[in-house]
Design an enzyme around this catalytic site. Structure first.
Site, PDB file in Angstrom:
ATOM      1  NE  ARG A  62      12.666  48.526  20.459  1.00 12.92           N
ATOM      2  CZ  ARG A  62      11.412  48.972  20.520  1.00 12.92           C
ATOM      3  NH1 ARG A  62      11.116  50.077  21.171  1.00 12.92           N
ATOM      4  NH2 ARG A  62      10.449  48.313  19.911  1.00 12.92           N
ATOM      5  CG  HIS A  66      12.599  50.365  26.545  1.00 14.97           C
ATOM      6  ND1 HIS A  66      11.514  50.729  25.760  1.00 14.97           N
ATOM      7  CD2 HIS A  66      13.694  50.758  25.845  1.00 14.97           C
ATOM      8  CE1 HIS A  66      11.950  51.317  24.645  1.00 14.97           C
ATOM      9  NE2 HIS A  66      13.272  51.334  24.679  1.00 14.97           N
ATOM     10  CB  VAL A  70      11.853  52.663  33.858  1.00 16.74           C
ATOM     11  CG1 VAL A  70      10.732  53.223  34.748  1.00 16.74           C
ATOM     12  CG2 VAL A  70      11.931  53.431  32.554  1.00 16.74           C
ATOM     13  CG  ASP A  74      12.136  46.750  38.823  1.00 17.79           C
ATOM     14  OD1 ASP A  74      12.047  46.897  37.574  1.00 17.79           O
ATOM     15  OD2 ASP A  74      11.500  47.446  39.630  1.00 17.79           O
ATOM     16  CD  GLU A  87       8.471  50.364  34.368  1.00 12.43           C
ATOM     17  OE1 GLU A  87       9.241  49.833  33.532  1.00 12.43           O
ATOM     18  OE2 GLU A  87       8.701  50.355  35.591  1.00 12.43           O
ATOM     19  CG  ASN A  93       8.051  50.692  27.264  1.00 12.18           C
ATOM     20  OD1 ASN A  93       9.175  50.675  26.766  1.00 12.18           O
ATOM     21  ND2 ASN A  93       7.836  51.043  28.527  1.00 12.18           N
ATOM     22  CG  HIS A 189      19.781  51.326  17.082  1.00  7.66           C
ATOM     23  ND1 HIS A 189      19.869  52.698  17.142  1.00  7.66           N
ATOM     24  CD2 HIS A 189      18.987  50.961  18.131  1.00  7.66           C
ATOM     25  CE1 HIS A 189      19.165  53.145  18.170  1.00  7.66           C
ATOM     26  NE2 HIS A 189      18.619  52.109  18.782  1.00  7.66           N
ATOM     27  CG  ASP A 240      22.407  46.872   9.842  1.00  5.79           C
ATOM     28  OD1 ASP A 240      22.773  47.260   8.714  1.00  5.79           O
ATOM     29  OD2 ASP A 240      23.136  46.213  10.600  1.00  5.79           O
ATOM     30  CB  SER A 243      22.320  42.491   7.794  1.00  2.57           C
ATOM     31  OG  SER A 243      22.828  43.673   8.392  1.00  2.57           O
ATOM     32  CG  ASP A 248      25.366  42.529  10.706  1.00  6.37           C
ATOM     33  OD1 ASP A 248      25.107  43.679  11.130  1.00  6.37           O
ATOM     34  OD2 ASP A 248      24.863  42.071   9.668  1.00  6.37           O
TER      35      ASP A 248
END
Length: 321
Positions: A62, A66, A70, A74, A87, A93, A189, A240, A243, A248
């Protein structure tokens, strides 16, 4: 005349391709001569860390997403700013973890190849290696990014778990990503956790009339209500179930059964292209998902990159030089 027009079109096409390649300035093996050990060094740090804390994989993935959405990829999300104005202090975040893994990787690289490898490239490599550590896909990571110097909390405007399909598609298109990239990257996810505040409206007050989201499977909704009471602000839920620590394909099976945790998961069934991909992967047990995920990660890793003489190579990832 027709031949000359075709020649002009061909030349314009080549010019556009060259401009695109030049603007990206990325390639697999960018450090092959200047720091050939880079991938092995980063991989060891990631694997060692994830043996101790496998749940850090999802936040690392993530973090890259993220960062790229934005200011481009970088490394701006890594910067510590005075008064928490960077940020990383923005609400979406605050649940990110694993910044120490970036620090450790960069420190190990600085011992071997000082001043060579950017923090933005370190983050791109870590995102890949974290997925491999979770039995997920691998892909060749393009490198050659340079680091940004700016990180502003007010610039953080990310796709949200509450978004409908139109908003999601528009947000991804604005970054050069299409519907397939949206549904494929949503498959991330399959790992990680969500928290009850992100579900409260969906479970208890979807339209402001004390109702639940009709797109959510009723049996699953009942189970979620047992775990998340209306005032619960802390309980974590597996995105999920069963798992969440393994990368997966079961995410697509859940979404196809209307058991996606977030509104943005359910929204994938509201567009013909994203719906078709969800149902195909659920039916074929994700036959193409791993390879598709790598392709979309590479595309995402090209968003707004700094290359050439732009930006800098930070000495440490938490501060500009």
């Amino acid at each position: 005349m027709a031949a000359s027009k075709r020649l002009v079109v061909s030349c314009l096409f080549l010019v556009l391709l060259f401009a695109q390649a030049k603007s990206q300035g990325l390639k697999v093996g960018f450090y092959s001569k200047t720091c050939p050990q880079v991938e092995g060094i980063v991989r060891k740090v990631v694997f060692d860390a994830m043996k101790k804390a496998p749940t850090v994989g999802a936040p690392l993935l993530r973090m890259f997403f993220h960062d790229c959405f934005v200011r481009g990829c970088d490394g701006s999300i890594l910067l510590d700013k005075p008064n928490n104005q960077g940020e990383k202090s923005a609400v979406p975040n605050l649940s990110l973890r694993g910044f120490g893994i970036i620090d450790d990787s960069k420190a190990a690289l600085e011992k071997v190849c000082p001043g060579i490898v950017s923090c933005s490239d370190v983050l791109a490599l870590i995102a890949r290696d974290a997925m491999v550590a979770l039995e997920g896909p691998s892909w060749e990571v393009e490198t050659g990014r340079r680091d940004g110097r700016v990180s502003n909390i007010n610039e953080v405007n990310l796709p949200s778990p509450f978004d409908n399909i139109t908003k999601l598609i528009n947000d991804f298109r604005a970054k050069g990503l299409n519907e397939k990239d949206l549904v494929v990257l949503s498959g991330g996810h399959t790992i990680g956790m969500g928290h009850c505040p992100l579900l409260t409206n969906r479970l208890y007050n979807f339209t402001g009339k004390g109702d639940s989201d009709p797109s959510l499977d009723t049996e699953y909704a009942a189970k979620l209500r047992q775990k998340c009471k209306p005032t619960d602000t802390t309980t974590a839920l597996e995105m999920d179930p069963g798992s969440f620590k393994t990368f997966d394909v079961s995410y697509f099976t859940l979404v196809a059964k209307r058991r996606g945790l977030f509104q943005s998961d359910a929204a994938l069934l509201d567009n013909s292209k994203t719906r078709a991909y969800v149902l195909q992967q659920a039916r074929t047990h994700g036959s193409m998902f791993f390879s598709d995920f790598g392709v979309s990660m590479v595309k995402m890793g090209r968003i707004g990159v700094l290359t050439g003489q732009a930006g800098e190579i930070r000495k440490t990832c938490r501060s500009a030089n």
